[in-house]
Motif scaffolding. Structure first.
Motif, PDB file in Angstrom:
ATOM      1  N   VAL A  74      10.162  -6.964   6.191  1.00 28.49           N
ATOM      2  CA  VAL A  74       9.532  -6.465   4.973  1.00 28.49           C
ATOM      3  C   VAL A  74       9.886  -4.983   4.851  1.00 28.49           C
ATOM      4  N   SER A  75      10.463  -4.589   3.726  1.00 27.22           N
ATOM      5  CA  SER A  75      10.881  -3.207   3.501  1.00 27.22           C
ATOM      6  C   SER A  75      10.188  -2.652   2.267  1.00 27.22           C
ATOM      7  N   ASP A  76       9.937  -1.333   2.285  1.00 29.29           N
ATOM      8  CA  ASP A  76       9.355  -0.675   1.110  1.00 29.29           C
ATOM      9  C   ASP A  76      10.108   0.614   0.830  1.00 29.29           C
ATOM     10  N   ASP A  77       9.813   1.244  -0.288  1.00 29.29           N
ATOM     11  CA  ASP A  77      10.466   2.489  -0.682  1.00 29.29           C
ATOM     12  C   ASP A  77       9.506   3.664  -0.586  1.00 29.29           C
ATOM     13  N   GLY A  78       8.596   3.588   0.385  1.00 38.04           N
ATOM     14  CA  GLY A  78       7.645   4.680   0.576  1.00 38.04           C
ATOM     15  C   GLY A  78       8.245   5.829   1.347  1.00 38.04           C
ATOM     16  N   GLU A  79       7.384   6.605   1.973  1.00 40.84           N
ATOM     17  CA  GLU A  79       7.831   7.786   2.713  1.00 40.84           C
ATOM     18  C   GLU A  79       8.417   7.441   4.077  1.00 40.84           C
ATOM     19  N   GLY A  80       8.207   6.216   4.542  1.00 38.56           N
ATOM     20  CA  GLY A  80       8.753   5.816   5.832  1.00 38.56           C
ATOM     21  C   GLY A  80       7.946   6.346   7.005  1.00 38.56           C
ATOM     22  N   LYS A 119       0.817  -1.210   0.000  1.00 39.63           N
ATOM     23  CA  LYS A 119       0.000   0.000   0.000  1.00 39.63           C
ATOM     24  C   LYS A 119       0.851   1.260   0.000  1.00 39.63           C
ATOM     25  N   TYR A 120       1.877   1.286   0.844  1.00 40.44           N
ATOM     26  CA  TYR A 120       2.596   2.525   1.076  1.00 40.44           C
ATOM     27  C   TYR A 120       3.932   2.591   0.346  1.00 40.44           C
ATOM     28  N   GLY A 121       4.375   1.500  -0.268  1.00 41.28           N
ATOM     29  CA  GLY A 121       5.586   1.539  -1.074  1.00 41.28           C
ATOM     30  C   GLY A 121       5.311   2.134  -2.441  1.00 41.28           C
ATOM     31  N   LYS A 122       6.358   2.669  -3.046  1.00 45.78           N
ATOM     32  CA  LYS A 122       6.195   3.289  -4.362  1.00 45.78           C
ATOM     33  C   LYS A 122       6.342   2.264  -5.483  1.00 45.78           C
ATOM     34  N   SER A 123       7.439   1.542  -5.485  1.00 48.86           N
ATOM     35  CA  SER A 123       7.644   0.597  -6.588  1.00 48.86           C
ATOM     36  C   SER A 123       8.404  -0.663  -6.180  1.00 48.86           C
ATOM     37  N   LYS A 124       9.000  -0.681  -4.987  1.00 44.67           N
ATOM     38  CA  LYS A 124       9.849  -1.809  -4.616  1.00 44.67           C
ATOM     39  C   LYS A 124       9.467  -2.339  -3.229  1.00 44.67           C
ATOM     40  N   ILE A 125       9.581  -3.661  -3.095  1.00 44.45           N
ATOM     41  CA  ILE A 125       9.366  -4.337  -1.816  1.00 44.45           C
ATOM     42  C   ILE A 125      10.478  -5.366  -1.645  1.00 44.45           C
ATOM     43  N   ALA A 126      11.104  -5.389  -0.472  1.00 47.35           N
ATOM     44  CA  ALA A 126      12.158  -6.360  -0.157  1.00 47.35           C
ATOM     45  C   ALA A 126      11.698  -7.214   1.015  1.00 47.35           C
ATOM     46  N   VAL A 127      11.779  -8.531   0.832  1.00 42.82           N
ATOM     47  CA  VAL A 127      11.356  -9.481   1.869  1.00 42.82           C
ATOM     48  C   VAL A 127      12.533 -10.393   2.192  1.00 42.82           C
ATOM     49  N   SER A 128      12.784 -10.620   3.486  1.00 38.06           N
ATOM     50  CA  SER A 128      13.882 -11.510   3.883  1.00 38.06           C
ATOM     51  C   SER A 128      13.439 -12.379   5.052  1.00 38.06           C
TER      52      SER A 128
END
Length: 406
Positions: A337-343, A316-325
């Motif tokens: 879980v990481s995203d490239d949103g506003e944080g 929902k809040y990420g712009k274009s990328k999601i990283a899962v580990s």
């Protein structure tokens, strides 16, 4: 607290005084007057010294000696001449009683006798029993207090397990009886609030759903003359219905947590399954690093809910990328879980786990959700003795990290 300290001080003071007085009475009237072989022999020696004449042959256990036949110390000789009875010891440590007859020449020795037991042993024995009695009295004083404290533990465990049948069994002899009564009043209020919460869930389920259903039916029967107004009303109804479902789902978690069942399952497979479901409907680029064959002991259904909420949150809040580990370390298993949103700023990271909280404009109901997703995540993880923390993501947005105990 003052009552407790005063009661303890008074009890210990009275107990020590009573034990000391009792011990002194027993010592004077029993221990010191207890006859033994040695003290009895001294009494016999005094009698013999007063009545024994020259007929020593009539007393086979006695033997007459000359006072000068033994090398006496000056003080011993003086005591013999003063008609006193002195005690000496042979090479085996046995006691001999010696005294002079009236002629002040003939020496009589009575013995040998085993010496009386050292009186210090009796003193230590009486001290031991005195302290033992004091300990027993303290146990009697502490027993009501201990029962009340155990009742505190039982009631808290009872409330934690969802059992609302709180019983009050206070002891009037306890020093914290007032505190116990206040605690039970509080416990009854907590139980009442928990019961009210369950009733509220039931009321929301039955009382609100019925009028919503009627409203939806009425909107469907309207003419198309006011299409825009009807569409807005239908959106509001759907929003209310979604909010009710979220609230009911969150409230049902309290009941579900009471009967949580744990079992081993493959976390790696569950993570890959949730990622595949999201990739099927998401337009984001996924970066996945997952270790193979990681097994944990947990509830697979609720852990899947945690993974789903975190992944959807990043989508929902990420712009274009999601990283899962998912990695297994020596003492823990880490999922992130990481995203490239506003944080999320540091001062708001704890608040996002509070129900119905949306920390900024980018995280509002127009993007979906009602501020319950992360609250549900934290509650489920609490059941599993885990926690979700928020960090800065290497992608520039937020990173949600969950650490499961291995």
């Amino acid at each position: 607290m003052i009552k407790l300290l005063f009661s303890l001080y008074l009890f210990v003071f009275v107990s020590i005084v009573a034990i000391n007085q009792g011990s002194e009475y027993i010592w004077k009237n029993w221990v010191e007057h207890t006859p033994d072989e040695f003290s009895h022999a001294k009494q016999v020696a005094k009698t013999l010294q007063a009545h024994l004449a020259d007929e020593l042959q009539l007393q086979p256990q006695l033997r007459g000696l000359d006072i000068d036949s033994i090398a006496w110390l000056p003080e011993q000789r003086a005591e013999l001449l003063n008609a006193e009875i002195i005690t000496t010891y042979d090479e085996k440590g046995h006691a001999l009683l010696s005294f002079l007859l009236k002629d002040e020449v003939t020496l009589v020795q009575l013995g040998p006798f085993l010496p009386a037991a050292p009186i210090s042993k009796k003193i230590y024995l009486y001290k031991f029993f005195s302290f033992l009695i004091l300990c027993m009295l303290l146990v009697l004083w502490l027993r009501p207090l201990w029962l009340d404290l155990m009742q505190f533990k039982r009631v808290t465990e009872q409330l934690a397990e969802g059992d609302l049948n709180v019983e009050q069994k206070t002891s009037r002899f306890s020093a914290i009886s007032d505190l116990t009564e206040q605690f039970h009043v509080m416990a009854l209020k907590v139980a009442s609030l928990m019961a009210d919460q369950k009733e509220l869930v039931s009321a929301v389920s039955h009382e609100l759903r019925t009028p919503l259903a009627r409203l939806k039916f009425a909107l469907a029967m309207f003419h198309q003359t006011h299409h825009e107004q009807i569409a807005g009303m239908q959106d509001d109804v759907q929003e209310m219905e979604g909010l009710i479902e979220e609230m009911l789902g969150y409230a049902r978690l309290e009941i579900a947590g009471e009967n949580l069942k744990l079992s081993p399952f493959n976390l790696t497979e569950l993570v890959n399954e949730q990622i595949s479901k999201l990739q099927a409907v998401s337009q984001k680029d996924f970066s996945v690093e997952v270790d193979e064959d990681i097994t944990i002991n947990a509830n697979a259904h609720y852990i899947a809910r945690v993974l789903q909420n975190l992944l959807q949150n990043a989508d929902k809040y990420g712009k274009s990328k999601i990283a899962v580990s998912l990695h297994k370390h020596s003492e823990a298993i880490e999922f992130s879980v990481s995203d490239d949103g506003e944080g999320i700023s540091e001062d708001k990271r704890e608040a996002v786990f509070t129900p119905f909280v949306r920390v900024d404009k980018s995280r509002n109901k127009q993007l979906g959700g009602y501020g319950l997703g992360l609250a549900i995540v934290q509650k489920i993880l609490h059941w599993h003795k885990s926690k979700c923390v928020i960090e800065d993501s290497h992608l520039g947005g937020a990173k949600f990290k969950v650490v499961f105990p291995d």
